[in-house]
Design a protein around this motif. Structure first.
Motif, mmCIF file in Angstrom:
data_model
loop_
_atom_site.group_PDB
_atom_site.id
_atom_site.type_symbol
_atom_site.label_atom_id
_atom_site.label_comp_id
_atom_site.label_asym_id
_atom_site.label_seq_id
_atom_site.Cartn_x
_atom_site.Cartn_y
_atom_site.Cartn_z
ATOM 1 N N ALA A 8 0.631 -1.458 -0.904
ATOM 2 C CA ALA A 8 -0.243 -0.422 -0.458
ATOM 3 C C ALA A 8 0.401 1.616 -0.220
ATOM 4 O O ALA A 8 0.828 2.464 -0.832
ATOM 5 C CB ALA A 8 -0.464 -0.111 1.321
ATOM 6 N N LEU A 9 1.985 1.220 1.009
ATOM 7 C CA LEU A 9 2.857 2.614 0.794
ATOM 8 C C LEU A 9 2.871 2.795 -0.339
ATOM 9 O O LEU A 9 3.786 3.687 -0.858
ATOM 10 C CB LEU A 9 3.769 2.267 1.982
ATOM 11 C CG LEU A 9 4.882 3.507 2.628
ATOM 12 C CD1 LEU A 9 3.599 4.450 3.249
ATOM 13 C CD2 LEU A 9 5.150 3.343 3.912
ATOM 14 N N LEU A 10 3.653 1.640 -0.835
ATOM 15 C CA LEU A 10 4.228 1.517 -2.520
ATOM 16 C C LEU A 10 3.172 2.315 -3.481
ATOM 17 O O LEU A 10 3.764 3.649 -4.343
ATOM 18 C CB LEU A 10 4.480 0.813 -2.911
ATOM 19 C CG LEU A 10 6.101 -0.266 -2.906
ATOM 20 C CD1 LEU A 10 5.857 -2.422 -2.710
ATOM 21 C CD2 LEU A 10 7.611 0.758 -3.557
ATOM 22 N N LEU A 11 1.739 2.161 -3.482
ATOM 23 C CA LEU A 11 0.553 2.629 -3.959
ATOM 24 C C LEU A 11 0.919 4.123 -3.437
ATOM 25 O O LEU A 11 0.141 5.067 -4.403
ATOM 26 C CB LEU A 11 0.033 2.040 -4.376
ATOM 27 C CG LEU A 11 -0.534 0.717 -4.769
ATOM 28 C CD1 LEU A 11 -1.831 -0.232 -4.354
ATOM 29 C CD2 LEU A 11 -0.360 1.243 -6.235
ATOM 30 N N ASP A 12 0.696 4.112 -1.906
ATOM 31 C CA ASP A 12 1.040 5.833 -1.773
ATOM 32 C C ASP A 12 1.713 6.362 -2.517
ATOM 33 O O ASP A 12 1.720 8.262 -2.213
ATOM 34 C CB ASP A 12 0.745 5.561 -0.353
ATOM 35 C CG ASP A 12 0.421 6.957 0.073
ATOM 36 O OD1 ASP A 12 0.896 7.671 1.046
ATOM 37 O OD2 ASP A 12 -0.711 7.071 0.298
ATOM 38 N N ALA A 60 -5.695 6.615 1.497
ATOM 39 C CA ALA A 60 -7.029 6.256 0.855
ATOM 40 C C ALA A 60 -6.850 6.620 -0.994
ATOM 41 O O ALA A 60 -7.288 5.911 -1.160
ATOM 42 C CB ALA A 60 -8.083 8.032 0.849
ATOM 43 N N SER A 61 -5.186 6.500 -0.561
ATOM 44 C CA SER A 61 -4.754 6.511 -2.058
ATOM 45 C C SER A 61 -4.775 4.870 -2.831
ATOM 46 O O SER A 61 -5.293 4.698 -4.312
ATOM 47 C CB SER A 61 -3.364 7.034 -1.972
ATOM 48 O OG SER A 61 -2.489 6.261 -1.607
ATOM 49 N N CYS A 62 -5.027 4.463 -1.675
ATOM 50 C CA CYS A 62 -4.715 2.609 -2.280
ATOM 51 C C CYS A 62 -5.784 1.936 -1.629
ATOM 52 O O CYS A 62 -5.362 0.899 -1.422
ATOM 53 C CB CYS A 62 -3.545 2.564 -2.405
ATOM 54 S SG CYS A 62 -2.574 2.207 -0.557
ATOM 55 N N HIS A 63 -7.146 2.470 -0.491
ATOM 56 C CA HIS A 63 -7.930 1.507 0.528
ATOM 57 C C HIS A 63 -7.071 0.807 1.053
ATOM 58 O O HIS A 63 -6.919 -0.219 0.697
ATOM 59 C CB HIS A 63 -8.588 0.580 -0.606
ATOM 60 C CG HIS A 63 -9.364 0.955 -1.857
ATOM 61 N ND1 HIS A 63 -9.484 2.110 -1.886
ATOM 62 C CD2 HIS A 63 -9.438 0.190 -2.974
ATOM 63 C CE1 HIS A 63 -10.225 2.422 -2.900
ATOM 64 N NE2 HIS A 63 -10.480 1.365 -3.616
ATOM 65 N N TYR A 64 -6.109 1.396 2.252
ATOM 66 C CA TYR A 64 -5.747 0.441 3.137
ATOM 67 C C TYR A 64 -6.284 0.918 4.655
ATOM 68 O O TYR A 64 -6.251 2.290 4.855
ATOM 69 C CB TYR A 64 -4.254 0.299 3.099
ATOM 70 C CG TYR A 64 -3.659 0.074 4.357
ATOM 71 C CD1 TYR A 64 -3.267 0.461 5.472
ATOM 72 C CD2 TYR A 64 -3.048 -1.161 3.857
ATOM 73 C CE1 TYR A 64 -2.762 0.321 6.713
ATOM 74 C CE2 TYR A 64 -1.957 -1.862 4.857
ATOM 75 C CZ TYR A 64 -2.072 -1.256 6.379
ATOM 76 O OH TYR A 64 -1.680 -2.214 7.246
#
Lengths: 196, 155
Positions: A137-141, B80-84
């Motif tokens: 998720a942090l990679l995506l963020d 929120a950028s990646c649903h986590y």
């Protein structure tokens, strides 16, 4: 696969496409393949391609420095492109998380492409499902934050390479399922077929 | 880079946004649709929104993260950028069992975005880094065996 890569790369430079430039760079790419299938070479070639004209720097993360430049391509012989690829080598999952969580503290232009090679080496530390999910998720963020910094008609792509076992391995399956759920696009490199 | 929700959910959220723009409230039929899609999570999410439990934290860099004060009093960090979300329900129902699309905290964030009523908090770039690292790295040791500890200064 080539179409997918083109979509990831074109997100960094929307000029001249004549299309609606709403900065959607396409889904992130998860590159799967056994050892020696050419993932690092493909990642490196992608990084050089993205570092071309009109695009910002490229951030390439991997646990260990590349011992030698992967199979040379035309772009590899252009040193200006190579200079735009920033390599960083976080030695552990914790350092990788710290790097990703603190990218906004680093001044300078935002990268147009973020690559992580060898995700399996970080997952091999057995961080647990929640931590593995948070890493994904942090990679995506981080890529989303770079996209925000790049502005309204550009975005940052994300490409992650993960070595998989040739035989199906039950122990790998939960983490792979988790990553597949997080990332929507995959490319599989299978021996002996090479993409480049 | 936007991670897309299923079309049904996207459609529902945009209808809610349009309704709020017109009349500052969500019509009953949209609330029923929300409950139909999300079940009991919808009620819990709406409750979180009513209690102003969602905070959007941003820093001068422009990077943002959400925090939601859960019903148990615990604060969860959400991207929120990646649903986590850092809550156990997300890890279990969404990631492990693939039962649900979103946990109630993420749903509350999307609803509060539509309602435009989440709290806002500005922090320094360094504090935002600490927030991003805090929840998830408590149990991870560094390469030399150290673990992280934080000291966030209150405003």
């Amino acid at each position: 696969m080539a179409e997918t890569l083109r979509r990831v790369l074109s997100g960094g430079n929307a000029a001249g496409t004549g299309e609606d430039t709403t900065a959607e760079s396409g889904p992130p790419v998860l590159l799967l393949g056994a050892q020696g299938s050419g993932k690092t070479s493909l990642m490196f070639a992608t990084a050089l391609e993205a570092a071309g004209e009109g695009c910002g720097p490229v951030l390439f993360l991997t646990r260990r420095p590349l011992q030698r430049l992967p199979r040379s391509t035309r772009a590899a012989r252009e040193p200006l492109r190579l200079q735009k690829v920033r390599f960083q080598y976080p030695p552990s999952t914790l350092e990788l998380l710290q790097l990703l969580a603190s990218t906004h503290e680093v001044p300078g232009p935002a990268p147009c492409l973020l690559l992580l090679d060898g995700l399996e080496e970080y997952l091999a530390e057995d961080p647990g499902t929640q931590e593995a999910a948070y890493l994904a998720a942090l990679l995506l963020d981080t890529a989303a934050y770079f996209s925000h910094r790049l502005g309204s008609n550009r975005s940052c792509g994300l490409m992650v390479a993960l070595e998989t076992q040739v035989e199906a391995d039950g122990a790998d399956a939960p983490q792979l399922t988790l990553l597949q759920r997080t990332y929507m696009v995959q490319g599989e490199n299978q021996l002996p077929q090479r993409v480049i | 880079m936007a991670v897309a929700l299923p079309e049904v959910v996207e459609e529902l959220l945009s209808e809610m946004a349009a309704a709020v723009r017109d009349s500052a409230r969500i019509p009953d039929e949209l609330l029923l649709s929300l409950k139909f899609v999300f079940g009991s999570s919808a009620i819990q999410a709406l409750d979180l929104v009513d209690r102003q439990s969602i905070t959007l934290i941003s820093s001068p860099s422009g990077r943002r993260v959400y925090q939601v004060l859960g019903s148990s009093g615990k604060t969860y960090t959400c991207l929120a950028s990646c649903h986590y979300c850092s809550c156990p329900a997300f890890a279990f129902s969404v990631l492990r069992k693939n039962d649900s699309l979103l946990c109630k905290h993420l749903l509350a964030i999307y609803i509060s975005q539509v309602m435009r009523n989440c709290q806002q908090l500005s922090v320094s770039d360094k504090q935002l880094t600490d927030i991003l690292l805090m929840e998830e790295t408590r149990s991870i040791k560094g390469a030399n065996g150290t673990s992280l500890s934080f000291n966030i200064e209150a405003h």
